[in-house]
Scaffold this active site. Structure first.
Site, PDB file in Angstrom:
ATOM      1  N   HIS A   1      55.090 108.229  36.837  1.00 14.85           N
ATOM      2  CA  HIS A   1      55.313 106.895  36.366  1.00 14.85           C
ATOM      3  C   HIS A   1      54.799 105.475  37.237  1.00 14.85           C
ATOM      4  O   HIS A   1      54.695 106.085  38.492  1.00 14.85           O
ATOM      5  CB  HIS A   1      56.895 106.625  36.057  1.00 14.85           C
TER       6      HIS A   1
ATOM      7  N   ASP B   1      56.629 102.182  38.407  1.00 13.25           N
ATOM      8  CA  ASP B   1      57.782 101.080  38.560  1.00 13.25           C
ATOM      9  C   ASP B   1      57.613  99.933  37.732  1.00 13.25           C
ATOM     10  O   ASP B   1      56.676  99.165  37.829  1.00 13.25           O
ATOM     11  CB  ASP B   1      58.322 100.793  39.976  1.00 13.25           C
TER      12      ASP B   1
ATOM     13  N   HIS C   1      53.248 107.154  40.870  1.00 10.28           N
ATOM     14  CA  HIS C   1      53.654 108.209  41.838  1.00 10.28           C
ATOM     15  C   HIS C   1      54.583 109.261  40.919  1.00 10.28           C
ATOM     16  O   HIS C   1      54.840 108.974  39.996  1.00 10.28           O
ATOM     17  CB  HIS C   1      54.351 107.530  42.671  1.00 10.28           C
TER      18      HIS C   1
ATOM     19  N   ARG D   1      66.845 116.181  49.204  1.00 11.15           N
ATOM     20  CA  ARG D   1      66.098 114.979  49.776  1.00 11.15           C
ATOM     21  C   ARG D   1      66.957 113.862  49.478  1.00 11.15           C
ATOM     22  O   ARG D   1      67.425 114.009  48.294  1.00 11.15           O
ATOM     23  CB  ARG D   1      64.695 114.847  49.189  1.00 11.15           C
TER      24      ARG D   1
END
Length: 371
Positions: free
Chosen positions: A237, A239, A293, A303
């Site tokens: 996607h 942002d 990304h 994470r």
């Protein structure tokens, strides 16, 4: 868009969160499985992106500013991604914010649900966006809140205080984090303005658009995953926001699409990741790319990332600087407000690589219909 619209809104958040704690090797939940055409595009090499030293720019050194400007311009034209060091954000404070983020996600589910995201809101705790979508869920938990640059009070501290008095310190630490990120975001707007050549009579054009910003802040927690080859922490996607500033741990997983292939991003302890978002692509008249990304997950380590999404006030009209329109000979995108764009991503479209183009068509169709 497969979006939840029924009474199971809250139940889906609980169900999704429990999956992370009750994984088995012989079953993987269908709602987290992504299509094979996405999963087959693996990342096999590291991204050799710019790591830009901001010290000279922030101290108004002309030569250092020119150097940083050239590196930013090169990165933004190519893929909309770079990292920065000597950025002015206190590293000890970042480590403390990270510590508090880890502590939140280690809480029992019943405690995290005290601030669960409500229908129609972007604020609160969510698990895999399960309260909004039925399929292709991201393998993550997230805590989202707003930062108001010129709000009536410290909305970040107030958000955490609403969870209980034991979160007072967490709220104060995140409030300080947001102030630092907001300052850096405005400094980056200045740097981007210089790189685009919008620094004549329209000096500080972008900074003025965001002088009363209402930004979105998010803590992302990506649990260990027994079947990491079947899902994503976040799917591909761009942002929709203006700028994304991200502080990540050293686990890795962030990947950027460059030269028609996915490349992994090397985490650096002292660096902050910067993404160009769709809104700034429009404000640059399409010159700078919105960064495509995604995030992969792994079976060994969880994470954590801390993200500041710079956003203008919802009713602020966003226009391309006239200097860019004159240079390019045409205007690539219509004027819009962030409120309109946010509404589109919340009610009409799930963010992907085509969000800005589809929003533009939707906006023009809506305005023609109401004309």
């Amino acid at each position: 868009m497969e979006q939840m619209k029924d009474s199971s809104y809250e139940d889906k958040t609980i169900e999704s969160a429990m999956i992370f704690d009750q994984q088995t090797n012989d079953h993987f939940p269908n709602q987290f499985i992504w299509p094979k055409d996405h999963l087959s595009q693996t990342s096999t090499e590291k991204l050799n992106e710019q790591v830009i030293d901001l010290q000279g720019f922030l101290s108004h050194d002309k030569e250092a500013t020119l150097h940083a400007t050239n590196l930013v311009k090169e990165s933004c034209i190519s893929h909309g991604f770079f990292q920065v060091v000597n950025h002015g954000v206190d590293l000890d404070m970042l480590a403390l914010v990270q510590e508090h983020g880890h502590a939140f996600f280690k809480l029992p589910l019943t405690e995290k649900l005290k601030c669960k995201q409500k229908e129609g809101s972007v604020v609160g705790f969510s698990s895999g966006h399960a309260q909004r979508f039925r399929e292709k869920l991201p393998w993550k938990e997230l805590l989202t809140f707003e930062y108001h640059e010129n709000g009536p009070g410290d909305v970040v501290a107030e958000f955490f205080n609403s969870m209980g008095s034991q979160y007072k310190e967490t709220g104060l630490i995140f409030q300080k984090f947001c102030r630092s990120m907001n300052k850096l975001a405005h400094d980056l707007l200045d740097l981007l303005e210089i790189s685009l050549g919008v620094d004549g009579h329209n000096h500080n054009y972008y900074r003025k658009l965001y002088d009363d910003a209402v930004s979105i802040v998010r803590c992302n927690h990506y649990p260990q995953c027994n079947k990491p080859d079947l899902t994503f922490g976040v799917g591909p996607h761009c942002d929709p926001t203006t700028l994304t500033i991200l502080y990540q741990d050293l686990v890795g997983g962030l990947e950027v699409f460059v030269d028609n292939k996915w490349k992994s991003v090397q985490p650096y302890r002292e660096a902050l990741v910067i993404n160009i978002g769709d809104t700034f692509t429009a404000l640059s008249n399409g010159k700078y790319k919105s960064c495509l990304h995604r995030v992969s997950v792994n079976s060994l380590s969880p994470r954590l990332s801390l993200v500041f999404f710079l956003c203008p006030k919802g009713d602020r009209e966003l226009k391309v600087p006239q200097e860019l329109v004159e240079k390019d000979g045409k205007k690539e995108y219509p004027d819009f407000t962030w409120g309109e764009f946010l509404q589109f991503t919340q009610k009409n479209h799930r963010a992907d690589e085509n969000t800005l183009q589809l929003f533009t068509k939707w906006l023009l169709t809506s305005k023609n219909r109401n004309a």
